[in-house]
Design a protein around this motif. Structure first.
Motif, short mmCIF file in Angstrom:
data_model
loop_
_atom_site.label_atom_id
_atom_site.label_comp_id
_atom_site.label_asym_id
_atom_site.label_seq_id
_atom_site.Cartn_x
_atom_site.Cartn_y
_atom_site.Cartn_z
N ALA A 59 22.33 -80.42 -21.90
CA ALA A 59 23.50 -81.31 -21.96
C ALA A 59 23.80 -82.01 -20.64
CB ALA A 59 24.73 -80.52 -22.41
N THR A 60 22.96 -81.85 -19.64
CA THR A 60 23.16 -82.54 -18.37
C THR A 60 22.30 -83.80 -18.34
OG1 THR A 60 23.59 -80.44 -17.25
CG2 THR A 60 23.05 -82.33 -15.86
N SER B 75 27.82 -79.06 -30.25
CA SER B 75 28.05 -78.56 -28.88
C SER B 75 27.56 -77.13 -28.68
CB SER B 75 29.54 -78.63 -28.54
OG SER B 75 30.28 -77.71 -29.31
N HIS B 76 26.61 -76.69 -29.52
CA HIS B 76 26.04 -75.35 -29.42
C HIS B 76 27.06 -74.28 -29.79
CE1 HIS B 76 23.18 -72.28 -27.76
NE2 HIS B 76 22.31 -73.21 -28.14
N LEU C 78 20.74 -81.11 -30.60
CA LEU C 78 22.16 -80.93 -30.34
C LEU C 78 22.81 -82.31 -30.31
CD1 LEU C 78 23.88 -78.33 -29.48
CD2 LEU C 78 23.84 -79.34 -27.19
N GLY C 79 23.95 -82.44 -30.97
CA GLY C 79 24.60 -83.75 -31.04
C GLY C 79 24.89 -84.34 -29.68
N GLU C 80 25.42 -83.53 -28.77
CA GLU C 80 25.73 -84.00 -27.42
C GLU C 80 24.47 -84.50 -26.71
OE1 GLU C 80 29.57 -81.41 -25.94
OE2 GLU C 80 27.56 -80.61 -25.59
N THR D 25 27.03 -84.23 -36.10
CA THR D 25 25.64 -84.36 -35.67
C THR D 25 24.79 -85.05 -36.72
OG1 THR D 25 25.91 -82.37 -34.33
CG2 THR D 25 23.67 -83.11 -34.74
N SER D 26 25.01 -84.72 -37.99
CA SER D 26 24.26 -85.41 -39.05
C SER D 26 24.57 -86.90 -39.06
CB SER D 26 24.59 -84.78 -40.41
OG SER D 26 24.01 -83.50 -40.53
#
Length: 270
Positions: free
Chosen positions: A13-14, A70-71, A42-44, A103-104
């Motif tokens: 996520a970074t 977001s896990h 992952l959506g993010e 996320t979908s």
């Protein structure tokens, strides 16, 4: 025929280029061996790497599924390594519902794909068995196969090669569990081998491949974007694993393919 499934949780996520570099390299390595792969997004991470994910997903070898937004854990988890204990909390069913839907939607908007698969963050002992409230959330969001069974009774690893199974007993015969086997790459490399011991990791995986070939079984590997590239930016360990699988005559597929094959077989019997 023995089959290898290699699924990568794309979850870093970074926004520092790690995921983009991984995606470019992993597609190159899998293309060398004509080896299909699954990206669990992952959506993010997708939001931060749209162009890189789009390039990767354009490969015919790449199958896409999701990894929540977001896990957020689906189930509480107690991890007992034998030397330490860690407890992690789960999101509420309402939060999980929102994360899957979000996320979908991102996958549909950016990749033009409908999402039918999910890797549950961390995975759990016996997956989602005994949790119909969570299976209902999955079904409501179009999830038809899940990779959530990947820990032992201590919440740790390694785990045996449990075959895929349907959630019939929980009232969801249309949802397939495809467990992970052995160790997650990040767990064994961090807790047991050390990040620099690529030979040790490759040896561990190729031994599992040999066992799967011997009993004509399925071997399902859980890897990650950040851990795959850590200490090995060229993904030489992935290249060696795929080479060994091809040398042993193993089929290499995607989680979506296994779901479709087992769904068709079940329908034919019915």
């Amino acid at each position: 025929m023995a089959t290898l499934l290699l699924g990568y949780d794309v979850e870093y996520a970074t926004p520092d280029g790690t995921t983009a570099a991984f995606l470019e390299r992993v597609v190159d390595v899998h293309t060398r061996w004509a080896a299909p792969l699954t990206l669990f997004l992952l959506g993010e991470t997708l939001e931060q790497n749209v162009r890189a994910v789009q390039r990767a997903a354009s490969s015919p070898l790449v199958s896409v599924a999701q990894h929540t937004y977001s896990h957020s854990l689906l189930r509480p988890l107690r991890i007992d390594t034998g030397t330490s204990v860690t407890t992690l909390e789960a999101g509420s069913p309402e939060r999980i519902d929102e994360e899957l839907r979000r996320t979908s939607t991102l996958i549909r908007e950016h990749l033009g794909l409908d999402c039918a698969g999910l890797t549950a963050p961390y995975t759990y002992f016996r997956g989602l068995q005994g949790h119909p409230e969570l299976l209902e959330v999955l079904r409501r969001n179009g999830i038809r196969y899940v990779r959530s069974d990947g820990r032992d009774a201590r919440g740790y690893q390694p785990v045996p090669r449990t075959p895929p199974y349907w959630y019939d007993a929980d009232g969801y015969p249309d949802i397939l569990e495809i467990p992970t086997h052995g160790w997650h790459d990040c767990v064994v490399r961090e807790d047991v081998l050390g990040w620099d011991d690529l030979d040790g990791y490759v040896g561990l995986v190729t031994a599992e491949i040999d066992r799967a070939v011997a009993d004509d079984g399925l071997y399902s590997i859980c890897a990650h974007d950040w851990s795959s590239i850590r200490g090995d930016p060229e993904l030489t360990h992935v290249d060696r694993i795929l080479s060994h699988a091809r040398q042993r005559g193993m089929a290499i597929g995607t989680y979506g393919q296994v779901h479709e094959e087992l769904r068709a077989a079940r329908a034919a019997i019915a």
